[in-house]
Design an enzyme around this catalytic site. Structure first.
Site, PDB file in Angstrom:
ATOM      1  N   LYS A   1      50.479  49.668  29.497  1.00  6.59           N
ATOM      2  CA  LYS A   1      50.470  48.215  29.314  1.00  6.59           C
ATOM      3  C   LYS A   1      51.726  47.724  28.585  1.00  6.59           C
ATOM      4  O   LYS A   1      52.410  46.825  29.066  1.00  6.59           O
ATOM      5  CB  LYS A   1      49.200  47.853  28.542  1.00  6.59           C
ATOM      6  CG  LYS A   1      48.847  46.401  28.544  1.00  6.59           C
ATOM      7  CD  LYS A   1      47.418  46.176  28.094  1.00  6.59           C
ATOM      8  CE  LYS A   1      47.183  46.621  26.667  1.00  6.59           C
ATOM      9  NZ  LYS A   1      46.483  47.870  26.496  1.00  6.59           N
TER      10      LYS A   1
ATOM     11  N   ARG B   1      52.572  43.404  19.773  1.00 10.50           N
ATOM     12  CA  ARG B   1      52.037  43.889  18.495  1.00 10.50           C
ATOM     13  C   ARG B   1      52.970  44.937  17.884  1.00 10.50           C
ATOM     14  O   ARG B   1      53.721  45.599  18.596  1.00 10.50           O
ATOM     15  CB  ARG B   1      50.661  44.519  18.712  1.00 10.50           C
ATOM     16  CG  ARG B   1      49.602  43.550  19.176  1.00 10.50           C
ATOM     17  CD  ARG B   1      48.301  44.267  19.459  1.00 10.50           C
ATOM     18  NE  ARG B   1      48.425  45.205  20.560  1.00 10.50           N
ATOM     19  CZ  ARG B   1      47.544  46.148  20.846  1.00 10.50           C
ATOM     20  NH1 ARG B   1      46.480  46.301  20.085  1.00 10.50           N
ATOM     21  NH2 ARG B   1      47.721  46.958  21.871  1.00 10.50           N
TER      22      ARG B   1
ATOM     23  N   ALA C   1      42.140  46.557  18.022  1.00  5.63           N
ATOM     24  CA  ALA C   1      41.770  45.900  19.269  1.00  5.63           C
ATOM     25  C   ALA C   1      40.275  45.916  19.553  1.00  5.63           C
ATOM     26  O   ALA C   1      39.839  45.317  20.526  1.00  5.63           O
ATOM     27  CB  ALA C   1      42.519  46.537  20.437  1.00  5.63           C
TER      28      ALA C   1
ATOM     29  N   PHE D   1      43.740  47.360  24.704  1.00  2.00           N
ATOM     30  CA  PHE D   1      42.751  48.011  25.565  1.00  2.00           C
ATOM     31  C   PHE D   1      42.662  47.311  26.928  1.00  2.00           C
ATOM     32  O   PHE D   1      43.594  46.661  27.373  1.00  2.00           O
ATOM     33  CB  PHE D   1      41.394  48.085  24.881  1.00  2.00           C
ATOM     34  CG  PHE D   1      41.382  48.915  23.625  1.00  2.00           C
ATOM     35  CD1 PHE D   1      42.165  50.058  23.521  1.00  2.00           C
ATOM     36  CD2 PHE D   1      40.606  48.553  22.540  1.00  2.00           C
ATOM     37  CE1 PHE D   1      42.160  50.829  22.365  1.00  2.00           C
ATOM     38  CE2 PHE D   1      40.589  49.315  21.381  1.00  2.00           C
ATOM     39  CZ  PHE D   1      41.374  50.463  21.299  1.00  2.00           C
TER      40      PHE D   1
END
Length: 559
Positions: A74, A97, A276, A304
């Site tokens: 991701k 993040r 998360a 996630f």
């Protein structure tokens, strides 16, 4: 055999620009920056005031299928998409993040992208960076110390020591600290009580940092943190202890977004990193807003799979930040989908179109969920060297049946060049499809109904069961006036259900909420389904065992 360089070796050879050059390309003035050396800077929130009349750029969320041991990529794809867009002449920035120290020394070894789609300086980003997580740790532990001190010094607020809910934090994986007894050693050392440590990124202050609009909002939210309950059952807050002012002093610089760059010298705002599952798993609202004012396209991510990260991004971050996402990229890989289709993780290099088709149902469910928020989606097929042409074609054909555009992403291997197809597809989607963003639920509904909507609509559960403790807590929170807060479900990331062994798309299951917690400062109710750990442990051989630094300060082994 061709030797494949490690992430840190690739990052070490990068031709970096100064952060002043990166900021200048965004129109950020030198006076609006606080430098941390040549390649990192904090950006003043005064930028938002100066650019308040400037229209926001387009906001693109990168999410993924349910995580597997095979990997989805991701963050790597989010970075590669930014580089791909800039290669097409668009002004694009990442808003991501920042990693936690604990997992970096545990299993992960790093979390700044991978291959030729990374943010740099990756060593700094993965380690102390600009000290934001340290500031959170000290602000949190100051509050914890003030709670125990208040009890020791006479307890005017009538705090029940058995109902202190604030634990201490540290940014390391240390299972020995999960449960402790503090205050031992006699009357001069306080009152003994059971407690424990969480990892720093699980702190409510981290969630608050990532949802606060500015320092005043941050201070106000920290004052609302419920730290304990009285013998009568009334909540005691940080504001009752008059702690929020001192905490804000420790956080006054941490609220400012951090600016770095990608390997291809494109801007990346790296700021905040709440857990998360126990929190909302998104980067800071301040970083996202600064990015939207200074770039035409902003690529962000959520932790996630889409059932956890995307849902919380929409229902929590977008709600509090008044954000309207324009598109979503759902990252999937052939390997991961074959795992969801029932293949053993050691056999994923073997072509298996049947397993791929079965596993693609997990992707279909996540695409369907994104549609419930009214945002158009694109699938990024994250390529691995072991993928066959037949498998890649099969997945693309399946996505046509799901009525969603796809693009082959090769950003790990080729950086921005490997992300131009994805960039084209996202830009086409932004031009052809308008986002009609909406929330999944309204916050004035009862707590149980909001949880049920998430479980039914997003996870596909037939219902929700509650433990006696959870039932009591929900009734109590509603009676105390917290019933209109949105919901943050904490569950396993590996399954749409609360059972990590149920991969793919589970059917005929219920979610069991065993505990409900209040994050009054962050502004949500946490519904815990399953066994959620807020203090990770180290594996048998931690990634730290492979790390070293030489006399020149050059780091090795960090992924």
């Amino acid at each position: 055999m061709v030797s494949i360089p490690s992430d840190i070796e690739i990052a070490a050879k990068a031709d970096k620009k100064t952060v002043k050059e990166i900021a200048g390309a965004l129109g950020i003035c030198s006076e609006e920056m606080e430098l941390f050396g040549r390649y990192k800077a904090k950006v003043s929130l005064e930028v938002l005031e100066r650019l308040k009349d400037t229209p926001d750029g387009k906001l693109i969320l990168v999410t993924a299928i349910s995580p597997t041991p095979a990997g989805e990529g991701k963050t790597t794809n989010a970075i590669g998409l930014v580089d791909g867009m800039n290669r097409l002449g668009r002004s694009a920035a990442a808003a991501l993040r920042e990693p936690s120290l604990g997992p970096s020394f545990g299993i992960k070894g790093g979390a700044a992208g991978g291959g030729y789609a990374q943010v740099i300086p990756m060593e700094d980003i993965n380690l102390h960076f600009t000290g934001d997580i340290h500031a959170i740790t000290y602000a949190h532990n100051l509050l914890a110390a003030m709670v125990d001190n208040h009890i020791h010094q006479g307890n005017e607020l009538d705090i029940d020591p058995r109902r202190v809910v604030l634990r201490r934090i540290i940014d390391l994986n240390d299972r020995a600290l999960r449960f402790i007894v503090n205050g031992l050693g006699g009357p001069k050392n306080g009152i003994p009580r059971e407690s424990g440590f969480d990892i720093s990124v699980a702190s409510e202050i981290m969630a608050i940092l990532c949802l606060a609009r500015d320092l005043e909002d941050l201070k106000e939210r920290m004052g609302k943190i419920v730290v304990a309950y009285t013998y009568r059952g009334d909540p005691v807050t940080a504001g009752d202890l008059e702690a929020q002012g001192a905490m804000a002093i420790l956080m006054k610089d941490a609220i400012k977004p951090n600016l770095v760059q990608t390997l291809e010298n494109n801007p990346a705002f790296i700021h905040g990193g709440p857990f998360a599952n126990i929190a909302h798993g998104c980067n800071s609202l301040t970083a996202t807003k600064v990015a939207l004012k200074t770039a035409d396209y902003v690529v962000t991510e959520a932790g996630f799979g889409a059932d956890l990260g995307a849902e919380k991004f929409f229902d929590l971050k977008c709600r509090y930040g008044e954000l309207k996402p324009d598109a979503v990229v759902v990252v999937a890989s052939v390997r991961a989908l074959k795992y969801h289709g029932g293949m053993d993780k050691d056999s994923l290099t073997v072509e298996n179109l049947g397993a791929l088709e079965r596993g693609a149902e997990n992707l279909r469910k996540h695409i369907e969920n994104i549609g419930k928020f009214g945002v158009p989606a694109v699938v990024a097929i994250n390529a691995f060297p072991t993928d066959t042409e037949q498998e890649l074609k099969k997945l693309a054909d399946l996505c046509k049946g799901f009525d969603v555009p796809t693009a082959l992403s090769q950003v790990w291997e080729k950086g921005g060049e490997g992300g131009t197809e994805l960039a084209h597809r996202v830009l086409e989607t932004l031009e052809k499809k308008e986002s009609n963003f909406n929330y999944l639920y309204e916050t004035d509904l009862p707590i149980r109904e909001k949880i049920h909507i998430i479980a039914r609509e997003i996870y596909g559960a037939r219902g929700v069961d509650y433990s006696g403790e959870a039932d009591s807590e929900m009734d109590r929170f509603e009676a105390l006036g917290y019933g209109d807060l949105p919901i943050c479900v904490a569950k396993t990331q590996y399954s749409l259900s609360d059972d990590p062994s149920k991969i793919g798309v589970p059917e005929d299951f219920s979610i069991t909420v065993r505990e409900v917690r209040l994050s009054a400062g962050a502004g949500f109710i946490v519904a815990i389904a399953g066994d959620i750990m807020t203090m990770p442990g180290l594996p048998k051989r931690p990634a730290a065992c492979n790390m070293d630094v030489n006399e020149r300060g050059e780091i090795t082994g960090l992924f």
